[in-house]
Design a protein around this motif. Structure first.
Motif, mmCIF file in Angstrom:
data_model
loop_
_atom_site.group_PDB
_atom_site.id
_atom_site.type_symbol
_atom_site.label_atom_id
_atom_site.label_comp_id
_atom_site.label_asym_id
_atom_site.label_seq_id
_atom_site.Cartn_x
_atom_site.Cartn_y
_atom_site.Cartn_z
ATOM 1 N N GLN A 14 -6.652 24.229 7.699
ATOM 2 C CA GLN A 14 -5.595 25.089 7.152
ATOM 3 C C GLN A 14 -6.106 26.513 6.943
ATOM 4 O OE1 GLN A 14 -2.532 23.799 7.037
ATOM 5 N NE2 GLN A 14 -1.884 25.895 6.716
ATOM 6 N N ILE A 17 -6.223 28.161 10.336
ATOM 7 C CA ILE A 17 -4.870 28.487 10.810
ATOM 8 C C ILE A 17 -4.344 29.723 10.092
ATOM 9 C CG2 ILE A 17 -2.486 27.683 10.815
ATOM 10 C CD1 ILE A 17 -3.756 24.807 11.184
ATOM 11 N N GLU A 21 -3.418 33.260 11.750
ATOM 12 C CA GLU A 21 -2.053 33.764 11.610
ATOM 13 C C GLU A 21 -2.066 35.191 11.061
ATOM 14 O OE1 GLU A 21 0.586 31.132 9.612
ATOM 15 O OE2 GLU A 21 2.278 32.509 9.780
ATOM 16 N N ILE A 25 -2.170 35.576 15.549
ATOM 17 C CA ILE A 25 -2.258 34.461 16.488
ATOM 18 C C ILE A 25 -1.612 33.260 15.809
ATOM 19 C CG2 ILE A 25 -3.798 32.966 17.795
ATOM 20 C CD1 ILE A 25 -5.838 35.315 17.676
ATOM 21 N N SER A 26 -0.373 32.987 16.177
ATOM 22 C CA SER A 26 0.350 31.933 15.453
ATOM 23 C C SER A 26 0.613 30.706 16.310
ATOM 24 C CB SER A 26 1.666 32.476 14.918
ATOM 25 O OG SER A 26 2.450 32.977 15.976
ATOM 26 N N ALA A 27 0.559 30.840 17.635
ATOM 27 C CA ALA A 27 0.900 29.709 18.496
ATOM 28 C C ALA A 27 -0.332 28.856 18.749
ATOM 29 C CB ALA A 27 1.464 30.219 19.821
ATOM 30 N N MET A 28 -0.249 27.607 18.347
ATOM 31 C CA MET A 28 -1.375 26.692 18.584
ATOM 32 C C MET A 28 -0.903 25.260 18.443
ATOM 33 S SD MET A 28 -3.488 27.355 15.106
ATOM 34 C CE MET A 28 -2.997 29.044 14.828
ATOM 35 N N ARG A 30 -2.273 21.309 17.249
ATOM 36 C CA ARG A 30 -3.401 20.650 16.612
ATOM 37 C C ARG A 30 -3.371 19.144 16.824
ATOM 38 N NH1 ARG A 30 -2.949 22.165 10.379
ATOM 39 N NH2 ARG A 30 -3.447 20.132 9.574
ATOM 40 N N VAL B 33 0.752 15.221 19.089
ATOM 41 C CA VAL B 33 0.141 16.423 18.538
ATOM 42 C C VAL B 33 1.133 17.106 17.597
ATOM 43 C CG1 VAL B 33 -1.300 16.803 20.568
ATOM 44 C CG2 VAL B 33 0.916 17.900 20.442
ATOM 45 N N ALA B 34 0.626 18.043 16.845
ATOM 46 C CA ALA B 34 1.495 18.899 16.037
ATOM 47 C C ALA B 34 1.248 20.316 16.525
ATOM 48 C CB ALA B 34 1.148 18.761 14.569
ATOM 49 N N ARG B 36 2.941 24.602 17.109
ATOM 50 C CA ARG B 36 3.964 25.609 16.912
ATOM 51 C C ARG B 36 3.751 26.707 17.944
ATOM 52 N NH1 ARG B 36 1.759 28.432 11.355
ATOM 53 N NH2 ARG B 36 -0.030 29.421 12.308
ATOM 54 N N GLY B 37 4.823 27.449 18.209
ATOM 55 C CA GLY B 37 4.731 28.506 19.192
ATOM 56 C C GLY B 37 4.792 29.851 18.522
ATOM 57 N N LEU B 38 5.265 30.828 19.267
ATOM 58 C CA LEU B 38 5.319 32.174 18.718
ATOM 59 C C LEU B 38 6.348 32.283 17.596
ATOM 60 C CD1 LEU B 38 5.025 34.130 22.048
ATOM 61 C CD2 LEU B 38 3.281 33.838 20.322
ATOM 62 N N LYS B 40 6.463 30.297 15.177
ATOM 63 C CA LYS B 40 5.789 29.685 14.029
ATOM 64 C C LYS B 40 6.525 28.445 13.528
ATOM 65 C CE LYS B 40 4.121 34.167 12.610
ATOM 66 N NZ LYS B 40 4.088 35.159 11.572
ATOM 67 N N ASN B 80 0.988 20.143 4.221
ATOM 68 C CA ASN B 80 0.366 21.375 4.707
ATOM 69 C C ASN B 80 0.940 21.807 6.045
ATOM 70 O OD1 ASN B 80 -1.315 22.375 2.875
ATOM 71 N ND2 ASN B 80 -3.177 21.434 3.668
ATOM 72 N N PHE B 86 4.064 23.434 11.534
ATOM 73 C CA PHE B 86 3.656 22.605 12.660
ATOM 74 C C PHE B 86 4.665 21.484 12.863
ATOM 75 C CE2 PHE B 86 -0.144 24.898 12.211
ATOM 76 C CZ PHE B 86 -0.796 24.809 13.415
#
Lengths: 126, 144
Positions: A14, A17, A21, A25-28, A30, B33-34, B36-38, B40, B80, B86
């Motif tokens: 967390q 992340i 952010e 850089i928000s797109a990922m 996990r 998976v979890a 998110r994109g642009l 959020k 979280n 996510f």
């Protein structure tokens, strides 16, 4: 365009992340994974635990953002040791970077090929 | 040889499986998976009936929209994860010969495209070799 696979401690994910952010850089993605490194897990008494839970973060970034993201992940995911500050501990994780040739956005069916297109601004993924 | 990593909606998985089967792709790995994109993760991951959801930001409905796949603790977002947006997604990993990449991507896009945010991404990475564990076969023949 490069793909970053970072394996980090779940309790630090967390933090990582949030740090990413903050820089845009928000797109990922996990994944929850288990595994061990060269130290072959944890041995408590006679028992060896080799499947230690970790979190894996997958990011795809334009080339210019990769070094930046790696630096943020590696500094944020590092544990802080009282007697050895700034050195981290065994089990803090690894970061792998691989090439990505093409990336497609399914919604628009748009392609972004490696090396083509304008260089993304910081934090813009594909 | 190429590795195709696709991140798609949970509810499109069965459709995708049959679409891939139709073009003769049988070797697929699915991961919970979890992600998110642009955006959020600020839009529902589950498609509502009729039209795309607009950008709504965080709102109370979101917790009802993000129904995780039952029985898979890995796909269940924690508090979280909800906080940081996510959403449960499915990751596909396909390793294919260079000539098969185009039809696979076309099939993935045709099946998963709804035009709404959250449809997912497809990444194509180079792959050096593949080895069949059963008999140690290497290279392209290990894929068939």
């Amino acid at each position: 365009m490069k793909m970053i696979w970072a394996i980090i401690r779940p309790e630090y994910s967390q933090k990582v992340i949030d740090a990413l952010e903050k820089t845009g850089i928000s797109a990922m993605t996990r994944l929850h994974v288990t595994g061990h490194g060269a130290e072959i897990g944890i041995t408590a008494g006679l028992v060896n635990y080799s499947e230690i839970p970790k979190e894996m973060l997958m990011l795809v970034l334009s080339d210019i953002d990769v070094a930046h993201a790696v630096k943020i992940i590696s500094t944020t995911a590092k544990t802080w040791q009282k007697e050895n500050p700034g050195h981290g501990a065994v089990g803090d994780g690894k970061i792998f970077v691989t090439y990505v040739e093409d990336a497609y956005t399914i919604r628009t069916a748009e392609t972004r090929r490696n090396g083509s297109g304008p260089p993304g601004k910081t934090g813009t993924t594909v | 040889m190429k590795k195709i990593i696709a991140i798609i909606r949970n509810e499109k998985v069965e459709e995708t499986k049959s679409a891939l089967m139709k073009i003769g792709v049988n070797g697929v790995t699915f991961l919970h998976v979890a992600g998110r994109g642009l955006q959020k993760g600020l839009i529902p991951s589950r498609l509502p009936a009729g039209g795309c959801p607009p950008y709504i930001g965080r709102h109370p409905l979101r917790t009802q929209d993000d129904v995780p796949v039952p029985g898979h603790p890995a796909s269940r977002p924690t508090e979280n994860e909800r906080e940081s947006g996510f959403l449960p997604k499915r990751m596909l990993i396909i390793v294919a010969n260079d000539s098969d990449v185009r039809p696979i991507i076309d099939a993935l896009i045709a099946t998963n495209r709804t035009g709404c945010h959250g449809d997912g991404k497809i990444f194509v990475c180079p792959m050096i070799s593949a080895i069949r564990v059963r008999n140690g076969e290497q290279g392209d023949s290990a894929l068939v």
